[in-house]
Scaffold this motif. Structure first.
Motif, PDB file in Angstrom:
ATOM      1  N   LEU A   1      18.776  63.440  44.909  1.00  0.00           N
ATOM      2  CA  LEU A   1      18.261  62.509  45.931  1.00  0.00           C
ATOM      3  C   LEU A   1      17.749  61.214  45.311  1.00  0.00           C
ATOM      4  O   LEU A   1      17.657  60.189  45.992  1.00  0.00           O
ATOM      5  N   ARG A   2      17.417  61.257  44.034  1.00  0.00           N
ATOM      6  CA  ARG A   2      16.873  60.076  43.350  1.00  0.00           C
ATOM      7  C   ARG A   2      17.958  59.237  42.692  1.00  0.00           C
ATOM      8  O   ARG A   2      17.660  58.152  42.177  1.00  0.00           O
ATOM      9  N   LEU A   3      19.170  59.752  42.636  1.00  0.00           N
ATOM     10  CA  LEU A   3      20.215  59.063  41.867  1.00  0.00           C
ATOM     11  C   LEU A   3      20.803  57.896  42.650  1.00  0.00           C
ATOM     12  O   LEU A   3      20.852  57.915  43.874  1.00  0.00           O
ATOM     13  N   ARG A   4      21.246  56.912  41.906  1.00  0.00           N
ATOM     14  CA  ARG A   4      21.808  55.691  42.483  1.00  0.00           C
ATOM     15  C   ARG A   4      23.182  55.439  41.861  1.00  0.00           C
ATOM     16  O   ARG A   4      23.450  55.905  40.748  1.00  0.00           O
ATOM     17  N   PRO A   5      24.038  54.688  42.541  1.00  0.00           N
ATOM     18  CA  PRO A   5      25.351  54.374  41.967  1.00  0.00           C
ATOM     19  C   PRO A   5      25.215  53.827  40.537  1.00  0.00           C
ATOM     20  O   PRO A   5      24.330  53.004  40.276  1.00  0.00           O
ATOM     21  N   GLY A   6      26.058  54.305  39.677  1.00  0.00           N
ATOM     22  CA  GLY A   6      26.025  53.882  38.271  1.00  0.00           C
ATOM     23  C   GLY A   6      25.241  54.813  37.373  1.00  0.00           C
ATOM     24  O   GLY A   6      25.369  54.747  36.152  1.00  0.00           O
ATOM     25  N   ASP A   7      24.411  55.693  37.980  1.00  0.00           N
ATOM     26  CA  ASP A   7      23.611  56.596  37.146  1.00  0.00           C
ATOM     27  C   ASP A   7      24.493  57.609  36.420  1.00  0.00           C
ATOM     28  O   ASP A   7      25.520  58.055  36.950  1.00  0.00           O
TER      29      ASP A   7
ATOM     30  N   LEU B   1      24.250  64.754  47.518  1.00  0.00           N
ATOM     31  CA  LEU B   1      25.167  63.646  47.801  1.00  0.00           C
ATOM     32  C   LEU B   1      26.103  63.975  48.957  1.00  0.00           C
ATOM     33  O   LEU B   1      27.003  63.194  49.283  1.00  0.00           O
ATOM     34  N   GLY B   2      25.917  65.162  49.551  1.00  0.00           N
ATOM     35  CA  GLY B   2      26.724  65.521  50.713  1.00  0.00           C
ATOM     36  C   GLY B   2      28.014  66.236  50.370  1.00  0.00           C
ATOM     37  O   GLY B   2      28.874  66.409  51.230  1.00  0.00           O
ATOM     38  N   VAL B   3      28.155  66.664  49.104  1.00  0.00           N
ATOM     39  CA  VAL B   3      29.339  67.430  48.708  1.00  0.00           C
ATOM     40  C   VAL B   3      29.028  68.911  48.920  1.00  0.00           C
ATOM     41  O   VAL B   3      27.942  69.370  48.565  1.00  0.00           O
ATOM     42  N   ASP B   4      29.943  69.653  49.470  1.00  0.00           N
ATOM     43  CA  ASP B   4      29.791  71.101  49.636  1.00  0.00           C
ATOM     44  C   ASP B   4      29.646  71.729  48.247  1.00  0.00           C
ATOM     45  O   ASP B   4      30.562  71.632  47.426  1.00  0.00           O
ATOM     46  N   SER B   5      28.504  72.377  47.994  1.00  0.00           N
ATOM     47  CA  SER B   5      28.266  72.879  46.633  1.00  0.00           C
ATOM     48  C   SER B   5      29.265  73.979  46.260  1.00  0.00           C
ATOM     49  O   SER B   5      29.489  74.238  45.085  1.00  0.00           O
ATOM     50  N   GLY B   6      29.890  74.613  47.266  1.00  0.00           N
ATOM     51  CA  GLY B   6      30.916  75.615  46.990  1.00  0.00           C
ATOM     52  C   GLY B   6      32.147  75.023  46.314  1.00  0.00           C
ATOM     53  O   GLY B   6      32.915  75.728  45.661  1.00  0.00           O
TER      54      GLY B   6
ATOM     55  N   SER C   1      32.337  61.920  47.687  1.00  0.00           N
ATOM     56  CA  SER C   1      31.092  61.555  48.362  1.00  0.00           C
ATOM     57  C   SER C   1      30.930  60.041  48.296  1.00  0.00           C
ATOM     58  O   SER C   1      31.716  59.342  47.669  1.00  0.00           O
ATOM     59  N   SER C   2      29.891  59.558  48.928  1.00  0.00           N
ATOM     60  CA  SER C   2      29.582  58.138  48.850  1.00  0.00           C
ATOM     61  C   SER C   2      28.114  58.000  48.424  1.00  0.00           C
ATOM     62  O   SER C   2      27.234  58.329  49.204  1.00  0.00           O
ATOM     63  N   PRO C   3      27.829  57.557  47.206  1.00  0.00           N
ATOM     64  CA  PRO C   3      28.779  57.195  46.151  1.00  0.00           C
ATOM     65  C   PRO C   3      29.547  58.420  45.635  1.00  0.00           C
ATOM     66  O   PRO C   3      29.049  59.537  45.757  1.00  0.00           O
ATOM     67  N   PRO C   4      30.726  58.197  45.031  1.00  0.00           N
ATOM     68  CA  PRO C   4      31.479  59.324  44.482  1.00  0.00           C
ATOM     69  C   PRO C   4      30.685  60.026  43.378  1.00  0.00           C
ATOM     70  O   PRO C   4      29.931  59.380  42.647  1.00  0.00           O
ATOM     71  N   LEU C   5      30.866  61.351  43.299  1.00  0.00           N
ATOM     72  CA  LEU C   5      30.272  62.122  42.215  1.00  0.00           C
ATOM     73  C   LEU C   5      31.375  62.475  41.228  1.00  0.00           C
ATOM     74  O   LEU C   5      32.402  63.043  41.610  1.00  0.00           O
ATOM     75  N   VAL C   6      31.159  62.108  39.973  1.00  0.00           N
ATOM     76  CA  VAL C   6      32.112  62.417  38.908  1.00  0.00           C
ATOM     77  C   VAL C   6      31.496  63.513  38.042  1.00  0.00           C
ATOM     78  O   VAL C   6      30.412  63.336  37.477  1.00  0.00           O
TER      79      VAL C   6
ATOM     80  N   CYS D   1      35.771  56.369  33.847  1.00  0.00           N
ATOM     81  CA  CYS D   1      35.438  57.229  35.002  1.00  0.00           C
ATOM     82  C   CYS D   1      33.949  57.249  35.332  1.00  0.00           C
ATOM     83  O   CYS D   1      33.570  57.639  36.430  1.00  0.00           O
ATOM     84  N   ILE D   2      33.104  56.880  34.380  1.00  0.00           N
ATOM     85  CA  ILE D   2      31.660  56.985  34.641  1.00  0.00           C
ATOM     86  C   ILE D   2      31.045  55.590  34.685  1.00  0.00           C
ATOM     87  O   ILE D   2      31.659  54.607  34.282  1.00  0.00           O
ATOM     88  N   GLY D   3      29.827  55.521  35.195  1.00  0.00           N
ATOM     89  CA  GLY D   3      29.205  54.222  35.423  1.00  0.00           C
ATOM     90  C   GLY D   3      29.816  53.611  36.674  1.00  0.00           C
ATOM     91  O   GLY D   3      30.200  54.335  37.584  1.00  0.00           O
TER      92      GLY D   3
END
Ligand code: ADP
Ligand code: MG
Length: 148
Positions: free
Chosen positions: A20-26, A49-54, A69-74, A95-97
């Protein structure tokens, strides 16, 4: 800061609060042995981030998985990486940042190459279902949020 988890659901909850604390680019670097709880924590981050943890599994064979997700999770698993040179080969830096949020399992493999500002999370297993979770790089507000 240091937190103690008493079971998988607590580790996931810590991941959720961190997420919940993370921001794009983290970039979140997860350190710890097999079974330390890295993927469990990523499930919580993903849920925040709204991704199904399954959907979240150790991406050992794919190395890099991106969730829509928005932002995408890599989600990166560096277990199979032999050395820092391989990081270029897998295209890690592309792919990151950027605008995504990246979480790296087995960050030991990239320790000396991690960008400035990377959050470092070290998970250790002192025995049984307890896990010590040490997080470096959070500001005070983030720490308060995780402690609550
Ligand atoms: P890693 O990705 O670090 O290899 P996983 O999250 O895939 O670790 O697996 C952690 C394993 O340890 C799971 O089988 C989980 O049920 C178990 N476990 C027991 N206690 C905990 C805890 N407090 N936190 C996380 N996982 C735990
Ligand atoms: Mg894993």
């Amino acid at each position: 800061m240091k937190l103690t988890s008493r079971g998988p659901s607590e580790t996931e909850e810590i991941g959720f609060r961190l997420g919940l604390r993370l921001r794009p680019g983290d970039i979140v670097a997860l350190f710890g042995d097999l079974g330390a709880g890295k993927t469990t924590m990523v499930k919580g981050i993903a849920r925040a981030l709204g991704v199904d943890s399954g959907e979240v599994v150790s991406p050992s064979f794919t190395i890099i998985t991106e969730y829509g997700s928005s932002p995408p999770l890599v989600h990166v698993d560096l277990y199979r990486i032999a050395g820092a040179g391989d990081l270029e080969d897998i295209g890690l830096w592309e792919c990151i940042g950027g605008n995504s949020i990246a979480v790296l399992e087995w960050a030991e493999r990239a320790e000396d190459e991690l960008p400035d500002g990377t959050l470092r999370v070290r998970l250790t297993n002192p025995g049984g279902d307890d896990r010590e979770i040490a997080i470096e790089g959070l500001d005070e507000e983030d720490r308060d949020h995780l402690q609550a």
